[in-house]
Design a protein around this motif. Structure first.
Motif, mmCIF file in Angstrom:
data_model
loop_
_atom_site.group_PDB
_atom_site.id
_atom_site.type_symbol
_atom_site.label_atom_id
_atom_site.label_comp_id
_atom_site.label_asym_id
_atom_site.label_seq_id
_atom_site.Cartn_x
_atom_site.Cartn_y
_atom_site.Cartn_z
ATOM 1 N N ILE A 1 -14.941 30.106 9.022
ATOM 2 C CA ILE A 1 -15.439 30.513 10.336
ATOM 3 C C ILE A 1 -14.401 31.492 10.888
ATOM 4 O O ILE A 1 -13.219 31.150 11.008
ATOM 5 N N VAL A 2 -14.812 32.723 11.157
ATOM 6 C CA VAL A 2 -13.900 33.788 11.567
ATOM 7 C C VAL A 2 -14.157 34.118 13.036
ATOM 8 O O VAL A 2 -15.299 34.405 13.424
ATOM 9 N N ILE A 3 -13.098 34.074 13.834
ATOM 10 C CA ILE A 3 -13.196 34.358 15.268
ATOM 11 C C ILE A 3 -12.406 35.632 15.523
ATOM 12 O O ILE A 3 -11.169 35.642 15.444
ATOM 13 N N THR A 4 -13.111 36.731 15.803
ATOM 14 C CA THR A 4 -12.484 38.052 15.924
ATOM 15 C C THR A 4 -12.412 38.470 17.387
ATOM 16 O O THR A 4 -13.438 38.576 18.062
ATOM 17 N N GLY A 5 -11.172 38.693 17.867
ATOM 18 C CA GLY A 5 -10.965 39.189 19.220
ATOM 19 C C GLY A 5 -10.533 40.640 19.185
ATOM 20 O O GLY A 5 -10.422 41.257 18.122
ATOM 21 N N GLU A 6 -10.256 41.166 20.360
ATOM 22 C CA GLU A 6 -9.824 42.562 20.434
ATOM 23 C C GLU A 6 -8.354 42.719 20.063
ATOM 24 O O GLU A 6 -7.922 43.812 19.714
ATOM 25 N N SER A 7 -7.584 41.645 20.129
ATOM 26 C CA SER A 7 -6.163 41.727 19.824
ATOM 27 C C SER A 7 -5.781 41.005 18.537
ATOM 28 O O SER A 7 -4.727 41.300 17.967
ATOM 29 N N ALA A 8 -6.613 40.064 18.062
ATOM 30 C CA ALA A 8 -6.265 39.308 16.854
ATOM 31 C C ALA A 8 -7.508 38.644 16.286
ATOM 32 O O ALA A 8 -8.535 38.521 16.954
ATOM 33 N N THR A 9 -7.404 38.222 15.017
ATOM 34 C CA THR A 9 -8.492 37.529 14.322
ATOM 35 C C THR A 9 -7.988 36.173 13.832
ATOM 36 O O THR A 9 -6.880 36.070 13.300
ATOM 37 N N ARG A 10 -8.810 35.132 14.031
ATOM 38 C CA ARG A 10 -8.457 33.791 13.557
ATOM 39 C C ARG A 10 -9.477 33.375 12.499
ATOM 40 O O ARG A 10 -10.686 33.494 12.714
ATOM 41 N N THR A 11 -8.977 32.860 11.367
ATOM 42 C CA THR A 11 -9.842 32.404 10.283
ATOM 43 C C THR A 11 -9.643 30.901 10.103
ATOM 44 O O THR A 11 -8.513 30.431 9.907
ATOM 45 N N ILE A 12 -10.733 30.135 10.163
ATOM 46 C CA ILE A 12 -10.676 28.674 10.070
ATOM 47 C C ILE A 12 -11.478 28.225 8.858
ATOM 48 O O ILE A 12 -12.678 28.544 8.741
ATOM 49 N N ASP A 13 -10.854 27.498 7.949
ATOM 50 C CA ASP A 13 -11.552 26.898 6.810
ATOM 51 C C ASP A 13 -12.461 25.800 7.337
ATOM 52 O O ASP A 13 -12.034 24.926 8.108
ATOM 53 N N VAL A 14 -13.726 25.809 6.937
ATOM 54 C CA VAL A 14 -14.681 24.844 7.459
ATOM 55 C C VAL A 14 -14.270 23.410 7.143
ATOM 56 O O VAL A 14 -14.643 22.465 7.849
ATOM 57 N N ASN A 15 -13.471 23.232 6.078
ATOM 58 C CA ASN A 15 -13.045 21.884 5.702
ATOM 59 C C ASN A 15 -11.739 21.460 6.374
ATOM 60 O O ASN A 15 -11.189 20.403 6.051
ATOM 61 N N SER A 16 -11.239 22.273 7.298
ATOM 62 C CA SER A 16 -10.042 21.902 8.040
ATOM 63 C C SER A 16 -10.405 20.949 9.169
ATOM 64 O O SER A 16 -11.586 20.753 9.513
ATOM 65 N N ASP A 17 -9.353 20.350 9.753
ATOM 66 C CA ASP A 17 -9.574 19.406 10.858
ATOM 67 C C ASP A 17 -10.072 20.093 12.120
ATOM 68 O O ASP A 17 -10.493 19.416 13.065
ATOM 69 N N ALA A 18 -10.011 21.455 12.144
ATOM 70 C CA ALA A 18 -10.489 22.176 13.322
ATOM 71 C C ALA A 18 -12.011 22.183 13.422
ATOM 72 O O ALA A 18 -12.562 22.575 14.449
ATOM 73 N N VAL A 19 -12.690 21.746 12.346
ATOM 74 C CA VAL A 19 -14.151 21.697 12.336
ATOM 75 C C VAL A 19 -14.571 20.242 12.154
ATOM 76 O O VAL A 19 -14.161 19.588 11.176
ATOM 77 N N THR A 20 -15.357 19.730 13.084
ATOM 78 C CA THR A 20 -15.799 18.334 13.016
ATOM 79 C C THR A 20 -17.308 18.240 13.177
ATOM 80 O O THR A 20 -17.933 19.056 13.866
ATOM 81 N N ILE A 21 -17.887 17.208 12.508
ATOM 82 C CA ILE A 21 -19.312 16.887 12.654
ATOM 83 C C ILE A 21 -19.383 15.497 13.269
ATOM 84 O O ILE A 21 -18.803 14.533 12.742
ATOM 85 N N GLY A 22 -20.056 15.355 14.400
ATOM 86 C CA GLY A 22 -20.050 14.112 15.155
ATOM 87 C C GLY A 22 -21.030 13.077 14.637
ATOM 88 O O GLY A 22 -21.614 13.201 13.544
ATOM 89 N N ASP A 23 -21.185 12.016 15.439
ATOM 90 C CA ASP A 23 -22.132 10.963 15.085
ATOM 91 C C ASP A 23 -23.534 11.532 14.956
ATOM 92 O O ASP A 23 -24.329 11.084 14.122
ATOM 93 N N ASP A 24 -23.845 12.468 15.808
ATOM 94 C CA ASP A 24 -25.092 13.217 15.643
ATOM 95 C C ASP A 24 -24.788 14.330 14.655
ATOM 96 O O ASP A 24 -24.128 15.324 14.987
ATOM 97 N N ALA A 25 -25.213 14.162 13.424
ATOM 98 C CA ALA A 25 -24.826 15.071 12.339
ATOM 99 C C ALA A 25 -25.450 16.447 12.471
ATOM 100 O O ALA A 25 -25.212 17.323 11.627
ATOM 101 N N ARG A 26 -26.221 16.672 13.519
ATOM 102 C CA ARG A 26 -26.757 18.014 13.764
ATOM 103 C C ARG A 26 -25.753 18.885 14.514
ATOM 104 O O ARG A 26 -25.941 20.101 14.606
ATOM 105 N N VAL A 27 -24.697 18.281 15.067
ATOM 106 C CA VAL A 27 -23.781 18.982 15.967
ATOM 107 C C VAL A 27 -22.440 19.220 15.274
ATOM 108 O O VAL A 27 -21.783 18.275 14.816
ATOM 109 N N VAL A 28 -22.026 20.503 15.205
ATOM 110 C CA VAL A 28 -20.760 20.906 14.613
ATOM 111 C C VAL A 28 -19.870 21.480 15.721
ATOM 112 O O VAL A 28 -20.299 22.367 16.466
#
Length: 504
Positions: free
Chosen positions: A74-101
């Protein structure tokens, strides 16, 4: 017989029931395995295009079915910097409702537009049907909220201005600011970077609520530019960040188109050091001056500049202010001063530590005793050197002797480097004074180099030499004080008629 028939019916009923259950169960399993549709996002949070999003917001995707993590970023691109997050990192979670990321990007920059891109296959449904990622045609974008940092109340050039300076940028804030960390850059409208400075540079000065950014290289005339500044490059007293300028629309301007004439500089010196020629060659207080230039009302000339002891002003560096061996050049300046000893510089682009240094000097020499015709001494000097050769026009050596310059009266001095006839011509109060029998006082053909210092590129300086140090290094010279008015520099040789008109 009745008993037998009843039992048979029960058996038949049980068989039908079992068959129905089997068929129903098989149908459910059969329908599940036939689901080959890709998961689809039914809502984005923040919603597409929204503004004023908190910098600490999480990003949330809600799907039309349960999903799980796949492979991708998941890539978050701003005007000053870009952040790249691996979907399998702890920064990405799927809740009890598995439709919500939920995505936790960390703290974002304030007042910045972001675009979020999800790789195809980074998320799948439970049967590995891939989410195909965000769509370029309708990108997931949002803008974060600004902070309560420093507030700009004026900027120069103003947003959208068509007469911007070639040399500096200026910001005025509502309250005092200080330097943070980051850069400021200038781009042409086609996104070519032409200047970049660290906010820590000595070219960036902060005085209270005013910030001045002096560019190392002048911009071009009549050209469109935009400015960027990193968030946090400037801070308020509580260390809150100035949001800066992002992208190509935050601070835009067009530089001045220029004077369109031979008048390169015109400083009226009525209330400031601004250039009224149209070229915006504004002067500024010398960086090493011990006092700023002041302004006052004079009973004869009206509003004038008051150069108190220790003050001096410099003009910007530009090719139009670097006279060559072939370029006609004229200086016209009004001044009023009392004579002092030694030889303090009044106007120069040269290191006056040696007369052989390239460039120009107008100075007094023995000004405390020279009174004009009948006096002894040099009185005042115009020196020019180039290529190791030197000319000296001395007031006391002219025929007849030139009037005194430092007699506490107003005088107009005109200096002409007339390359057409190869003569240095010097006037006071509209009258030319020469020493016809001394070629070393006027013959420009003896010079072999340009009339400016190609190595050090000293600027034209008022009330000091080009280094800004000569007068300051002497207890006598540092006391130089006086008044200056109406400085004009021309890229031509003034005619006697034009000099008379200026004097009148």
């Amino acid at each position: 017989m009745n008993i037998f028939n009843y039992t048979s019916l029960n058996r038949l009923f049980l068989m039908v029931l079992l068959t129905s259950c089997c068929l129903l169960s098989c149908k459910e399993e059969y329908d599940h395995t036939l689901d080959v549709t890709n998961p689809v996002v039914v809502s984005f949070n923040p919603v597409l295009g929204v503004e004023e999003v908190s910098v600490n917001s999480h990003l949330v995707l809600t799907f039309d079915k349960d999903v799980k993590k796949g492979v991708g970023n998941i890539v978050i691109t701003g005007e000053s910097a870009t952040r790249t997050i691996d979907v399998n990192s702890d920064a990405v979670t799927i809740g009890d409702d598995a439709r919500v990321v939920t995505i936790n990007p960390g703290e974002l920059e304030s007042d910045e537009t972001y675009t979020v891109t999800v790789d195809p296959g980074a998320l799948t449904d439970l049967l590995d049907n891939k989410y195909m990622g965000t769509i370029a045609a309708t990108p997931w974008t949002f803008t974060t909220a600004g902070n309560s940092g420093p507030l700009v109340i004026a900027q120069s050039p103003a947003q959208g201005s068509t007469d911007g300076s070639l040399f500096k940028l200026q910001l005025t804030f509502l309250a005092e600011v200080k330097k943070g960390t980051g850069n400021v850059a200038v781009y042409t409208s086609n996104n070519t970077k032409v200047a970049e400075l660290s906010i820590a540079s000595s070219n960036v000065t902060v005085q209270g609520s005013m910030v001045v950014i002096n560019l190392n290289t002048p911009l071009e005339f009549a050209t469109d530019y935009y400015v960027t500044m990193d968030s946090g490059a400037l801070l308020d007293a509580d260390d809150k960040k100035f949001k800066g300028f992002k992208g190509s629309t935050g601070w835009t301007f067009t530089t001045t188109s220029g004077s369109g004439s031979d008048l390169a500089v015109y400083l009226p010196l009525d209330q400031d050091l601004s250039d009224a020629s149209g070229n915006r060659f504004d002067a500024s207080n010398g960086s090493t001056a011990s006092a700023p230039v002041e302004f006052t009302n004079d009973p004869i000339r009206g509003k004038v500049a008051n150069f108190v002891a220790g003050s001096f002003a410099v003009l910007p560096k530009h090719s139009m202010l670097r006279p060559s061996l072939t370029q006609n050049f004229s200086i016209n300046i009004w001044m009023k001063l009392k004579g002092i000893g030694s030889d303090p510089a009044l106007f120069s682009n040269s290191d006056w530590g040696s007369g052989g240094n390239p460039g120009l000097v107008l100075c007094t020499d023995g000004g405390a005793t020279y009174t004009g015709p009948g006096s002894t001494g040099r009185g005042w000097i115009t020196k020019v050197a180039g290529g190791g050769k030197r000319l000296d026009w001395r007031a006391g050596s002219m025929t007849p002797q030139a009037p005194a310059l430092s007699d506490n009266e107003w005088h107009m001095v005109t200096i002409i480097y007339n390359q057409t006839i190869k003569r240095l011509q010097v006037y006071i109060d509209g009258v030319e004074y020469t020493q016809a029998d001394n070629a070393s006082s006027y013959d420009l053909s003896t010079l072999t180099g340009p009339l400016w210092d190609e190595t050090n590129d000293y600027p034209f300086t008022i009330w000091e030499d080009g280094t800004g140090q000569y007068n300051a290094n002497s207890d006598t010279r540092k006391a130089l004080a006086g008044f200056v008015d109406d400085l004009r520099i021309y890229n031509k040789a003034l005619t006697p008629e034009e000099i008379t008109e200026l004097f009148q």
